[in-house]
Write a protein that holds these residues in place. Structure first.
Motif, PDB file in Angstrom:
ATOM      1  N   ARG A  66      -4.203  42.038  27.826  1.00  0.00           N
ATOM      2  CA  ARG A  66      -3.792  40.649  28.018  1.00  0.00           C
ATOM      3  C   ARG A  66      -2.645  40.554  29.013  1.00  0.00           C
ATOM      4  O   ARG A  66      -2.637  39.669  29.887  1.00  0.00           O
ATOM      5  N   LYS A  67      -1.675  41.450  28.925  1.00  0.00           N
ATOM      6  CA  LYS A  67      -0.552  41.440  29.856  1.00  0.00           C
ATOM      7  C   LYS A  67      -1.020  41.697  31.289  1.00  0.00           C
ATOM      8  O   LYS A  67      -0.542  41.056  32.232  1.00  0.00           O
ATOM      9  N   ILE A  68      -1.939  42.636  31.447  1.00  0.00           N
ATOM     10  CA  ILE A  68      -2.437  42.968  32.787  1.00  0.00           C
ATOM     11  C   ILE A  68      -3.185  41.784  33.388  1.00  0.00           C
ATOM     12  O   ILE A  68      -2.965  41.414  34.548  1.00  0.00           O
ATOM     13  N   GLN A  98       1.221  46.325  42.161  1.00  0.00           N
ATOM     14  CA  GLN A  98       1.851  45.026  41.971  1.00  0.00           C
ATOM     15  C   GLN A  98       1.582  44.492  40.564  1.00  0.00           C
ATOM     16  O   GLN A  98       2.478  43.951  39.902  1.00  0.00           O
ATOM     17  N   VAL A  99       0.350  44.641  40.110  1.00  0.00           N
ATOM     18  CA  VAL A  99      -0.013  44.173  38.768  1.00  0.00           C
ATOM     19  C   VAL A  99       0.732  44.983  37.710  1.00  0.00           C
ATOM     20  O   VAL A  99       1.221  44.431  36.712  1.00  0.00           O
ATOM     21  N   ASP A 132      -2.956  38.579  32.568  1.00  0.00           N
ATOM     22  CA  ASP A 132      -2.040  37.465  32.818  1.00  0.00           C
ATOM     23  C   ASP A 132      -1.230  37.708  34.082  1.00  0.00           C
ATOM     24  O   ASP A 132      -0.983  36.776  34.870  1.00  0.00           O
ATOM     25  N   ALA A 133      -0.796  38.950  34.292  1.00  0.00           N
ATOM     26  CA  ALA A 133      -0.042  39.270  35.506  1.00  0.00           C
ATOM     27  C   ALA A 133      -0.920  39.101  36.742  1.00  0.00           C
ATOM     28  O   ALA A 133      -0.484  38.546  37.765  1.00  0.00           O
ATOM     29  N   ALA A 134      -2.151  39.574  36.670  1.00  0.00           N
ATOM     30  CA  ALA A 134      -3.073  39.420  37.799  1.00  0.00           C
ATOM     31  C   ALA A 134      -3.324  37.947  38.088  1.00  0.00           C
ATOM     32  O   ALA A 134      -3.391  37.535  39.260  1.00  0.00           O
ATOM     33  N   ALA A 135      -3.460  37.131  37.041  1.00  0.00           N
ATOM     34  CA  ALA A 135      -3.687  35.695  37.227  1.00  0.00           C
ATOM     35  C   ALA A 135      -2.512  35.041  37.940  1.00  0.00           C
ATOM     36  O   ALA A 135      -2.706  34.181  38.810  1.00  0.00           O
ATOM     37  N   ARG A 136      -1.287  35.432  37.591  1.00  0.00           N
ATOM     38  CA  ARG A 136      -0.114  34.860  38.253  1.00  0.00           C
ATOM     39  C   ARG A 136      -0.085  35.227  39.737  1.00  0.00           C
ATOM     40  O   ARG A 136       0.213  34.388  40.592  1.00  0.00           O
ATOM     41  N   ILE A 137      -0.422  36.463  40.045  1.00  0.00           N
ATOM     42  CA  ILE A 137      -0.417  36.904  41.441  1.00  0.00           C
ATOM     43  C   ILE A 137      -1.483  36.161  42.241  1.00  0.00           C
ATOM     44  O   ILE A 137      -1.246  35.722  43.370  1.00  0.00           O
TER      45      ILE A 137
END
Length: 221
Positions: free
Chosen positions: A43-45, A65-66, A47-52
């Motif tokens: 989930r953290k990965i 970066q992720v 969510d981070a990819a979605a923000r980028i």
């Protein structure tokens, strides 16, 4: 992504109660069962990819970066997703699953409990938001496989859902055809053109869809 065919038959009066709509429609495949800590990392990965993607676009996503944005080790990110392309597909599948859950079993009017016409309107509004938000990933997928959209689990689920709503809102109409035509304006390439090149906002796109649905061509006598 996996698909399941909708149920079509009707049984006698003493037949078992029909299955919930969620189990009748084609669905996007969920992730394999995993430990709680592994699920949290996934989930953290994502969510981070979605923000980028939202801030910089999918072309700017790197595994390093992720990893940095999620606080997860880069080795774990690679082991979970392999490479950037697999990560982006997992992100698209994850967002599609959330959208599908919202219109199949979420609160009305998008979910069950509202009249068919209201649910149809809410669905198209939500679809505008989803396609605009995910336009770059969806466009990349369409470019790689132009006709795969129509056989994907996501498209089949939306088509089955709209077929049901169109049939309820317009009894006697060719509901499967109407469902295809309602989804046609949401081609990723068209939505990318309208939102990026024509600079139309999501609200303008929603208003245009409503105007399109309200058009009635007079028949000749």
């Amino acid at each position: 992504m996996s698909t399941r065919k909708p149920g079509t038959g009707t049984g006698p009066a003493d037949a078992p109660a029909p299955k919930p709509l969620l189990s009748l429609l084609p669905t996007v495949g969920g992730p394999a069962p995993e430990r709680a800590d592994a699920a949290r990392n996934r989930r953290k990965i994502l969510d981070a990819a979605a923000r980028i993607v939202a801030e910089q676009g999918p072309g700017c996503v790197t595994m390093n970066q992720v990893a940095h944005a999620s606080g997860i080790g880069v080795g774990t990110v690679y082991r979970r997703f392999g490479d950037v392309s697999q990560l982006l597909w997992a992100l698209l599948d994850d967002r599609e699953r959330q959208f599908q859950e919202a219109y199949m079993s979420g609160p009305p009017p998008l979910g069950p409990g509202a009249p068919a016409a209201e649910r149809l309107d809410a669905f198209l509004d939500a679809l505008v938001d989803r396609v605009v938000e995910q336009r770059e990933i969806l466009l990349a997928a369409q470019t790689a496989a132009p006709t795969a959209r129509y056989t994907s689990g996501a498209y089949l689920a939306m088509h089955a859902h709209l077929t049901l709503l169109a049939g309820q809102a317009r009894p006697g109409a060719n509901a499967p055809l109407l469902a295809h035509l309602l989804l046609a304006p949401f081609s990723p390439s068209l939505m990318h053109h309208l939102s990026q090149e024509q600079r139309l906002s999501a609200d303008e796109l929603k208003a245009g869809i409503r105007q399109l649905l309200s058009l009635q061509v007079p028949t000749e006598r």
